[in-house]
Design an enzyme around this catalytic site. Sequence first.
Site, PDB file in Angstrom:
ATOM      1  N   GLN A  65       3.412  22.375  12.542  1.00 32.64           N
ATOM      2  CA  GLN A  65       2.645  21.665  11.622  1.00 32.64           C
ATOM      3  C   GLN A  65       1.043  22.199  11.345  1.00 32.64           C
ATOM      4  O   GLN A  65       0.097  21.625  11.619  1.00 32.64           O
ATOM      5  CB  GLN A  65       2.640  20.333  11.960  1.00 32.64           C
ATOM      6  N   HIS A 107       2.778  29.723  16.612  1.00 31.49           N
ATOM      7  CA  HIS A 107       3.524  29.654  15.389  1.00 31.49           C
ATOM      8  C   HIS A 107       2.906  30.432  14.280  1.00 31.49           C
ATOM      9  O   HIS A 107       3.538  31.286  13.493  1.00 31.49           O
ATOM     10  CB  HIS A 107       3.756  28.533  14.812  1.00 31.49           C
ATOM     11  N   LYS A 167      17.354  31.982   4.010  1.00 34.11           N
ATOM     12  CA  LYS A 167      17.403  30.730   4.624  1.00 34.11           C
ATOM     13  C   LYS A 167      16.777  29.771   3.439  1.00 34.11           C
ATOM     14  O   LYS A 167      15.793  30.063   2.966  1.00 34.11           O
ATOM     15  CB  LYS A 167      16.707  30.594   5.853  1.00 34.11           C
ATOM     16  N   ASP A 174      14.139  24.735  18.314  1.00 28.90           N
ATOM     17  CA  ASP A 174      14.145  23.219  18.520  1.00 28.90           C
ATOM     18  C   ASP A 174      15.389  22.815  18.698  1.00 28.90           C
ATOM     19  O   ASP A 174      15.999  22.615  19.797  1.00 28.90           O
ATOM     20  CB  ASP A 174      13.535  22.493  17.512  1.00 28.90           C
ATOM     21  N   ALA A 215      17.884  24.561  17.525  1.00 24.75           N
ATOM     22  CA  ALA A 215      18.730  25.917  17.505  1.00 24.75           C
ATOM     23  C   ALA A 215      19.504  25.893  16.345  1.00 24.75           C
ATOM     24  O   ALA A 215      20.444  26.899  16.059  1.00 24.75           O
ATOM     25  CB  ALA A 215      19.646  26.283  18.408  1.00 24.75           C
TER      26      ALA A 215
END
Length: 256
Positions: A105, A138, A202, A234, A236
């Site tokens: 986030q 991240h 994706k 998380d 997967a």
Amino acid sequence: MTGMQVSNDKRLKLVSGRAHPELAEQVASELGIDLLPVSAYDFANSEIYVRFEESIRGADVFILQSHPAPINKWLIEQLIMIDAAKRASAKRITAVAPYYPYARQDKKHQGREPISARLVADLFKTAGADRIMSVDLHAAQAQGFFDGPVDHLWAMPTLVGYVRTKVDPDNTVVVSPDAGRIKVAEQWGNRLGGVPLAFVHKTRDITRPNQATSNRVVGDVAGRTAVIVDDLIDTAGTICGAVRVVLEAGAKDVIV
């Protein structure tokens, strides 16, 4: 002579939260030191109590905490330990978070959302941390959320060294599970000797957590060993979807 002359006695103290003490024990073993003894427990209403069993006055204190589920409990425990160290007159406090809480986030996707990764940085600073140490953030720019030094460590050199012993670079392709990780996949490819790249197209509904669909592979993976690299797993779902479409595209083998 006026004043007082004191010796510059630097002391390093390593403290562990309760989320994953085995990791801290291994770190202490590598450093050749003992973990600082800590009393920590939960009250009946789930409040957390922490007390250091030795003096840390003037010490350089590293507070190591992993952040698995329940992430909020372990984050609060680390903040409480930082506050305890500050009030015990530690000279410098480093918050060690191998996984930075709320790292995903780090920006707003829609209106009226928080930037929770920035909030966590503010919480660390307010609690009393002078420095943050983390691994594979991240987004690298999240270092700018913290008003102080951030040691952003990379696991890539160690992981690439391991993967290199398992693959033939002439018959390997590095695959990013989505378009957002292409830059990291490119770095992997360069470190593996210039192997080609591919990525998985994706789609995601940003209004539904942990819901993503892997559609197809962009790039040539047929007959090659596909090395899929990602930073955060998380449920997967993304990785499993990437493995599925890579195998459907003819990959010989997959390493995640």
